[in-house]
Enzyme design. Structure first.
Site, PDB file in Angstrom:
ATOM      1  N   ASP A  15       2.739   5.475  -6.594  1.00 37.93           N
ATOM      2  CA  ASP A  15       4.003   5.406  -5.855  1.00 37.93           C
ATOM      3  C   ASP A  15       5.216   5.345  -6.773  1.00 37.93           C
ATOM      4  O   ASP A  15       6.309   5.730  -6.381  1.00 37.93           O
ATOM      5  CB  ASP A  15       3.986   4.192  -4.919  1.00 37.93           C
TER       6      ASP A  15
ATOM      7  N   HIS B  60       0.882  -1.194   0.000  1.00 38.39           N
ATOM      8  CA  HIS B  60       0.000   0.000   0.000  1.00 38.39           C
ATOM      9  C   HIS B  60       0.913   1.235   0.000  1.00 38.39           C
ATOM     10  O   HIS B  60       1.787   1.358  -0.838  1.00 38.39           O
ATOM     11  CB  HIS B  60      -0.932  -0.120   1.206  1.00 38.39           C
TER      12      HIS B  60
ATOM     13  N   HIS C  36      -2.025  -2.401  -9.801  1.00 41.18           N
ATOM     14  CA  HIS C  36      -2.996  -1.803  -8.890  1.00 41.18           C
ATOM     15  C   HIS C  36      -4.209  -2.710  -8.778  1.00 41.18           C
ATOM     16  O   HIS C  36      -4.594  -3.350  -9.755  1.00 41.18           O
ATOM     17  CB  HIS C  36      -3.428  -0.415  -9.396  1.00 41.18           C
TER      18      HIS C  36
HETATM   19  C1  LIG Z   1      -0.939  -3.401  -5.795  1.00 38.45           C
HETATM   20  C2  LIG Z   1      -1.010  -4.910  -5.931  1.00 38.45           C
HETATM   21  C3  LIG Z   1      -0.955  -5.528  -4.549  1.00 38.45           C
HETATM   22  C4  LIG Z   1      -2.342  -5.264  -6.596  1.00 38.45           C
HETATM   23  O1  LIG Z   1      -2.255  -6.576  -6.914  1.00 38.45           O
HETATM   24  P1  LIG Z   1      -3.455  -7.620  -6.969  1.00 38.45           P
HETATM   25  O2  LIG Z   1      -4.696  -6.980  -7.347  1.00 38.45           O
HETATM   26  O3  LIG Z   1      -3.438  -8.386  -5.695  1.00 38.45           O
HETATM   27  O4  LIG Z   1      -2.949  -8.586  -8.054  1.00 38.45           O
HETATM   28  P2  LIG Z   1      -3.225  -8.589  -9.571  1.00 38.45           P
HETATM   29  O5  LIG Z   1      -4.410  -9.460  -9.750  1.00 38.45           O
HETATM   30  O6  LIG Z   1      -3.225  -7.193 -10.053  1.00 38.45           O
HETATM   31  O7  LIG Z   1      -1.932  -9.332 -10.064  1.00 38.45           O
HETATM   32  C5  LIG Z   1      -2.022 -10.260 -11.084  1.00 38.45           C
HETATM   33  C6  LIG Z   1      -0.664 -10.879 -11.298  1.00 38.45           C
HETATM   34  O8  LIG Z   1       0.263  -9.837 -11.521  1.00 38.45           O
HETATM   35  C7  LIG Z   1       1.367  -9.965 -10.669  1.00 38.45           C
HETATM   36  N1  LIG Z   1       1.808  -8.639 -10.249  1.00 38.45           N
HETATM   37  C8  LIG Z   1       1.024  -7.662  -9.734  1.00 38.45           C
HETATM   38  N2  LIG Z   1       1.776  -6.586  -9.469  1.00 38.45           N
HETATM   39  C9  LIG Z   1       3.040  -6.892  -9.813  1.00 38.45           C
HETATM   40  C10 LIG Z   1       4.249  -6.192  -9.752  1.00 38.45           C
HETATM   41  N3  LIG Z   1       4.304  -4.953  -9.274  1.00 38.45           N
HETATM   42  N4  LIG Z   1       5.378  -6.795 -10.177  1.00 38.45           N
HETATM   43  C11 LIG Z   1       5.331  -8.048 -10.671  1.00 38.45           C
HETATM   44  N5  LIG Z   1       4.203  -8.777 -10.746  1.00 38.45           N
HETATM   45  C12 LIG Z   1       3.065  -8.199 -10.317  1.00 38.45           C
HETATM   46  C13 LIG Z   1       0.864 -10.754  -9.491  1.00 38.45           C
HETATM   47  O9  LIG Z   1       1.931 -11.409  -8.836  1.00 38.45           O
HETATM   48  C14 LIG Z   1      -0.105 -11.685 -10.145  1.00 38.45           C
HETATM   49  O10 LIG Z   1       0.652 -12.750 -10.701  1.00 38.45           O
HETATM   50  P3  LIG Z   1       0.114 -14.271 -10.665  1.00 38.45           P
HETATM   51  O11 LIG Z   1      -1.247 -14.220 -11.293  1.00 38.45           O
HETATM   52  O12 LIG Z   1       1.134 -15.000 -11.447  1.00 38.45           O
HETATM   53  O13 LIG Z   1       0.078 -14.636  -9.227  1.00 38.45           O
HETATM   54  C15 LIG Z   1       0.158  -5.423  -6.792  1.00 38.45           C
HETATM   55  O14 LIG Z   1       0.064  -4.932  -8.094  1.00 38.45           O
HETATM   56  C16 LIG Z   1       1.495  -5.114  -6.182  1.00 38.45           C
HETATM   57  O15 LIG Z   1       1.942  -5.797  -5.277  1.00 38.45           O
HETATM   58  N6  LIG Z   1       2.205  -4.043  -6.662  1.00 38.45           N
HETATM   59  C17 LIG Z   1       3.470  -3.671  -6.099  1.00 38.45           C
HETATM   60  C18 LIG Z   1       3.295  -2.902  -4.814  1.00 38.45           C
HETATM   61  C19 LIG Z   1       2.772  -1.522  -5.059  1.00 38.45           C
HETATM   62  O16 LIG Z   1       3.248  -0.785  -5.883  1.00 38.45           O
HETATM   63  N7  LIG Z   1       1.765  -1.138  -4.263  1.00 38.45           N
HETATM   64  C20 LIG Z   1       1.164   0.172  -4.312  1.00 38.45           C
HETATM   65  C21 LIG Z   1      -0.222   0.105  -4.850  1.00 38.45           C
HETATM   66  S1  LIG Z   1      -0.895   1.735  -5.067  1.00 38.45           S
END
Ligand SMILES: CC(C)(COP(=O)(O)OP(=O)(O)OC[C@H]1O[C@@H](n2cnc3c(N)ncnc32)[C@H](O)[C@@H]1OP(=O)(O)O)[C@@H](O)C(=O)NCCC(=O)NCCS
Length: 398
Positions: A320, A224, A263
């Protein structure tokens, strides 16, 4: 009584849990709206305090209303002495996010409206929180650096005063305006994890400070608000990397995430990120430090190419990814980046807490109480036979 929905949804993606009038996101089109107004419009034309008023009161203020609100914020900025004394007793190595979270219940003790349950009192509490969070973050930074906290300067804008209290020099006006825009962009974001945490706590009728303490805890996580600090760490690590594409591929092959990408709601570029990207380029030029915006653009390009190859077409930069280089250019250290997020988001949190407390968007208040499917040890509804401790020890020995 509402019907029980027997659908398990890990992470509550796409599940609507409440009504809200505070903000709206269209994740497919990359649109963010506060109380009816597009974020781009507010970033261009509004100020943080005007946006905070909008979030808290539901409408844009007229000139007199904004002047009165700004005056109330200015008058509330002073941090009570006993809060400063408490900060001085903390270990200097404490993380600013932990210190900020710990300071909220202490600030609560200075609020005469703490237990007053009316919307007007809620607004007064919100004003104190919006006014004091920047001062706490700045005071802690000065204390941990062996310096005395600085008093607020009423002639400066909200962001300008924060920079002054943090850095001890009167900020460049354009830079202060840029930080103010960053605060506008981060001020609310519907039911993100920290806002949901605030609303969940508020739904128990706990006071506003208890709810905000939960929100700060949720914001600190690296998935987050904590992601901005991780993005800076990543940029620092790769600044002399020769082949960014190879670095990105390696990281993804190891199952690691690229911080600042992806996201839970946006399936296209986060509208806040587009704004911050441009700001970073402009600031880099102005300050003669174009290296940082250039590096983040290169990581963005390499990452999007790698995502495309792996079939992750909807993973795009989030807020971010581009706030980290912007804050770095502003001289804000990595571990203060998430506290700066909180300094902004406090307005949205308080707006949501008030909305939750007074059921402003739905029929009546409702205590959040979801269910979980039990998948643990089970011997039927009569329960497992309780064994005396000797028998249990005996079993383990054999
Ligand atoms: C924000 C976040 C938690 C949302 O993720 P989510 O909704 O739970 O996951 P999604 O359904 O979008 O992800 C689908 C796939 O993409 C991958 N993925 C998502 N974000 C990724 C990233 N930043 N880097 C690499 N892979 C990523 C996931 O691991 C998932 O892979 P899988 O299906 O093989 O397991 C995720 O994108 C993340 O961890 N981002 C990095 C942290 C970040 O920047 N957070 C700030 C958010 S404002």
């Amino acid at each position: 009584m509402a019907e029980s929905v027997r659908v398990k949804n890990m992470g509550l993606r796409g599940v609507t849990v409440a009504d809200t009038k505070v903000s709206f996101i269209d994740g497919e089109q990359g649109i963010l709206i506060y109380r009816g107004y597009r974020i781009e419009e507010l970033a261009k034309s509004s100020s943080y305090l005007e946006t905070a008023y909008l979030l808290l009161q539901g409408t844009l203020p007229n000139r007199e209303e904004l002047a009165a609100f700004s005056r109330q914020i200015e008058e509330a900025r002073g941090i009570p002495d006993f809060v400063i004394e408490a900060l001085k007793k903390l270990p200097r190595g404490a993380h600013p996010m932990d210190v900020l979270q710990a300071s909220i219940p202490i600030l609560a003790m200075a609020d005469p409206d703490l237990q007053v349950e009316s919307r007007e009192a809620g607004l007064r509490k919100a004003i104190r929180l919006v006014a004091r969070l920047p001062g706490v973050v700045a005071a802690w930074h000065r204390i941990r650096s062996g310096m005395e906290p600085l008093p607020p300067d009423e002639h400066l804008s909200h962001a300008g005063n924060f920079l002054w209290q943090l850095q001890g020099k009167k900020p460049d006006e354009e830079l202060a305006r840029d930080l103010d825009v960053c605060l506008v962009l981060h001020a609310d974001h519907t039911f993100n994890a920290s806002t949901f945490a605030c609303r969940e706590v508020a739904s128990t009728r706990a006071h506003m400070y208890a709810a905000v303490t939960a929100g700060i805890g949720a914001l600190s996580g690296s998935l987050h608000g904590g992601a901005n600090a991780q993005v800076l760490k990543m940029l620092m690590e790769i600044q002399s990397e020769k082949d960014l594409s190879a670095w990105v591929e390696r990281r993804l092959d190891q199952g690691q995430k690229i911080m600042g990408m992806g996201h839970a709601v946006y399936k296209t570029m986060d509208p806040r990120a587009s704004f911050l990207k441009e700001m970073g380029v402009r600031l880099g030029k102005k300050l003669g430090q174009e290296k940082w915006p250039r590096l983040s653009a290169e990581v963005e390009k390499a990452t999007l190419k790698a995502f495309e190859k792996r079939g992750f077409k909807t993973l795009k930069p989030n807020v971010d990814f581009f706030s980290a280089p912007v804050y770095h250019l502003m001289g804000i250290s990595g571990d203060l980046m998430t506290p700066v997020f909180a300094v902004s988001r406090i307005a949205g949190w308080c707006a949501h807490i008030i909305e939750e407390e007074f059921a402003e968007a739905q029929e009546k208040p409702a205590l959040y109480r979801p269910e979980a499917e039990y998948v643990g040890h089970y011997c039927g509804l009569m329960g497992c036979a309780y064994e005396g401790i000797e028998e249990r020890a005996g079993e383990k020995d054999s």
